[in-house]
Design a protein around this motif. Structure first.
Motif, PDB file in Angstrom:
ATOM      1  N   UNK A   1       0.865  -1.233  -0.060  1.00 25.56           N
ATOM      2  CA  UNK A   1      -0.071  -0.032   0.045  1.00 25.56           C
ATOM      3  C   UNK A   1       0.777   1.038   0.050  1.00 25.56           C
ATOM      4  N   UNK A   2       0.847   2.005  -1.277  1.00 22.97           N
ATOM      5  CA  UNK A   2       1.631   3.257  -1.331  1.00 22.97           C
ATOM      6  C   UNK A   2       0.995   4.555  -0.534  1.00 22.97           C
ATOM      7  N   UNK A   3      -0.461   4.381  -0.075  1.00 21.48           N
ATOM      8  CA  UNK A   3      -0.817   5.446   0.377  1.00 21.48           C
ATOM      9  C   UNK A   3      -1.660   6.579  -0.399  1.00 21.48           C
ATOM     10  N   UNK A   4      -1.540   6.444  -1.616  1.00 20.67           N
ATOM     11  CA  UNK A   4      -2.202   7.549  -2.418  1.00 20.67           C
ATOM     12  C   UNK A   4      -3.475   6.666  -2.994  1.00 20.67           C
ATOM     13  N   UNK A   5      -4.657   7.197  -2.498  1.00 20.99           N
ATOM     14  CA  UNK A   5      -5.854   6.338  -3.012  1.00 20.99           C
ATOM     15  C   UNK A   5      -6.878   7.333  -3.924  1.00 20.99           C
ATOM     16  N   UNK A   6      -7.489   6.854  -4.826  1.00 17.67           N
ATOM     17  CA  UNK A   6      -8.629   7.459  -5.441  1.00 17.67           C
ATOM     18  C   UNK A   6      -9.987   6.807  -4.955  1.00 17.67           C
ATOM     19  N   UNK A   7     -11.057   7.366  -4.643  1.00 14.49           N
ATOM     20  CA  UNK A   7     -12.055   6.586  -3.817  1.00 14.49           C
ATOM     21  C   UNK A   7     -13.361   7.221  -4.367  1.00 14.49           C
ATOM     22  N   UNK A   8     -14.319   6.066  -4.739  1.00 13.00           N
ATOM     23  CA  UNK A   8     -15.950   6.608  -4.791  1.00 13.00           C
ATOM     24  C   UNK A   8     -16.041   6.896  -3.389  1.00 13.00           C
ATOM     25  N   UNK A   9     -17.266   8.030  -3.186  1.00 12.32           N
ATOM     26  CA  UNK A   9     -17.807   8.367  -1.911  1.00 12.32           C
ATOM     27  C   UNK A   9     -18.654   7.195  -1.520  1.00 12.32           C
ATOM     28  N   UNK A  10     -18.829   6.183  -2.182  1.00 10.89           N
ATOM     29  CA  UNK A  10     -19.418   4.910  -1.706  1.00 10.89           C
ATOM     30  C   UNK A  10     -18.658   4.164  -0.726  1.00 10.89           C
ATOM     31  N   UNK A  11     -17.484   4.270  -0.760  1.00 13.24           N
ATOM     32  CA  UNK A  11     -16.649   3.687   0.299  1.00 13.24           C
ATOM     33  C   UNK A  11     -16.702   3.933   1.619  1.00 13.24           C
ATOM     34  N   UNK A  12     -17.419   5.177   1.865  1.00 12.99           N
ATOM     35  CA  UNK A  12     -17.686   5.494   3.293  1.00 12.99           C
ATOM     36  C   UNK A  12     -18.651   4.715   3.639  1.00 12.99           C
ATOM     37  N   UNK A  13     -19.380   3.776   3.166  1.00 12.12           N
ATOM     38  CA  UNK A  13     -20.403   2.901   3.442  1.00 12.12           C
ATOM     39  C   UNK A  13     -19.781   1.474   4.305  1.00 12.12           C
ATOM     40  N   UNK A  14     -18.580   1.471   3.665  1.00 17.48           N
ATOM     41  CA  UNK A  14     -17.668   0.427   4.286  1.00 17.48           C
ATOM     42  C   UNK A  14     -17.041   0.579   5.610  1.00 17.48           C
ATOM     43  N   UNK A  15     -17.429   1.714   6.018  1.00 16.51           N
ATOM     44  CA  UNK A  15     -16.640   2.051   7.158  1.00 16.51           C
ATOM     45  C   UNK A  15     -17.661   2.120   8.511  1.00 16.51           C
ATOM     46  N   UNK A  16     -17.502   1.401   9.558  1.00 17.35           N
ATOM     47  CA  UNK A  16     -18.418   1.233  10.597  1.00 17.35           C
ATOM     48  C   UNK A  16     -18.547   2.322  11.513  1.00 17.35           C
ATOM     49  N   UNK A  17     -17.397   2.560  12.218  1.00 15.16           N
ATOM     50  CA  UNK A  17     -17.413   3.583  13.249  1.00 15.16           C
ATOM     51  C   UNK A  17     -15.776   4.112  13.466  1.00 15.16           C
ATOM     52  N   UNK A  18     -15.896   4.917  14.636  1.00 15.82           N
ATOM     53  CA  UNK A  18     -14.387   5.393  14.918  1.00 15.82           C
ATOM     54  C   UNK A  18     -13.446   4.300  15.119  1.00 15.82           C
ATOM     55  N   UNK A  19     -13.802   3.020  15.442  1.00 12.95           N
ATOM     56  CA  UNK A  19     -12.768   2.016  15.598  1.00 12.95           C
ATOM     57  C   UNK A  19     -12.325   1.284  14.380  1.00 12.95           C
ATOM     58  N   UNK A  20     -12.999   1.708  13.274  1.00 13.35           N
ATOM     59  CA  UNK A  20     -12.570   1.228  11.860  1.00 13.35           C
ATOM     60  C   UNK A  20     -11.305   1.455  11.499  1.00 13.35           C
ATOM     61  N   UNK A  21     -10.347   0.464  10.979  1.00 14.28           N
ATOM     62  CA  UNK A  21      -9.277   0.756  10.541  1.00 14.28           C
ATOM     63  C   UNK A  21      -9.313   0.543   9.171  1.00 14.28           C
ATOM     64  N   UNK A  22      -8.891   1.670   8.373  1.00  8.78           N
ATOM     65  CA  UNK A  22      -9.277   1.755   6.933  1.00  8.78           C
ATOM     66  C   UNK A  22      -8.364   0.554   5.987  1.00  8.78           C
TER      67      UNK A  22
END
Length: 256
Positions: free
Chosen positions: A186-207
């Motif tokens: 993982x090189x750390x430079x991402x391009x993301x659809x806003x839909x990926x936010x639905x894959x994150x549960x809460x503050x404890x989620x590790x991307x």
């Protein structure tokens, strides 16, 4: 397009610097590494930033609040309580600084800034502690071409040490640092659809864990391969290496 920058971690592996400031404010060439990252994105026409703050986030707020003091000559008219700024070079940046909590994980930080991404079908994401000469524009074009929900820049880190060519017990040759074990990371430079936010549960989620792993399982995560320069600043050794590159006048990530 906006770029989200994760800038809230503790930076414990470079505690020599982060005891008094967050890691994105550790300086390379007299400027915070965060500034170098913004300059990189700005080179590709991305000037709207959402920065996720956490540990000592007020230091980052104060840097941008007093940006002219860091980048220009000033005159203070004490009698008139007035400041004059001289010969300043302004940046075309819009910077939104968001307190995402000291203990929030990387995915949780991204989730917390979702309201600042409304209306953005696609956005960039990176970490506030690494630089690269990755072609952001090409990675965005790649993302749109392949129509995945997420595109990760994949890199092959260099080996840390040179190696010895042994002939029995005799050292036949010294070899330069190898290109690592050939694995892509993982090189750390991402391009993301806003839909990926639905894959994150809460503050404890590790991307880097459940959200990315689920995207990969579903076939919605692509890799944009980058074989050029890439360097995170995890340790003091990394910081000194980046500083030496900058002072040499040939810093590979300086494209502006």
């Amino acid at each position: 397009m906006k770029a989200v920058i994760l800038a809230g971690g503790l930076g414990t592996r470079i505690s020599e610097e982060t005891a008094v400031r967050p890691k994105p404010m550790v300086e390379i060439g007299g400027k915070p590494i965060l500034w170098h990252i913004l300059k990189t994105y700005s080179h590709f026409g991305i000037n709207d930033f959402v920065i996720c703050l956490g540990y000592k986030g007020y230091v980052i707020k104060e840097f941008f609040a007093n940006y002219f003091l860091h980048t220009a000559d000033v005159t203070f008219c004490m009698e008139e309580n007035r400041m004059e700024v001289h010969d300043t070079t302004t940046e075309p940046w819009r910077v939104t600084l968001v307190d995402t909590g000291d203990a929030t994980q990387t995915g949780g930080r991204l989730k917390r800034v979702s309201k600042y991404l409304e209306g953005e079908d696609t956005f960039c994401l990176t970490y506030g502690d690494g630089v690269s000469d990755v072609d952001i524009a090409a990675s965005i074009a790649f993302h749109h071409q392949h129509k995945a929900l997420a595109t990760m820049t994949a890199v092959q880190p260099a080996g840390r040490w040179g190696s010895l060519d042994l002939d029995g017990d005799r050292i036949a040759e010294f070899r330069e640092k190898l290109a690592g074990d050939g694995g892509w990371i993982n090189g750390g430079f991402f391009i993301l659809s806003r839909k990926v936010l639905d894959y994150i549960a809460d503050d404890s989620s590790i991307w880097e864990r459940e959200p990315l792993e689920r995207l990969a399982r579903e076939g919605k995560l692509n890799a944009y391969r980058h074989s050029g320069f890439w360097q995170p600043m995890d340790t003091l050794r990394d910081k000194l290496h980046l500083e030496s590159l900058w002072q040499s006048g040939a810093a590979p990530w300086r494209r502006w």
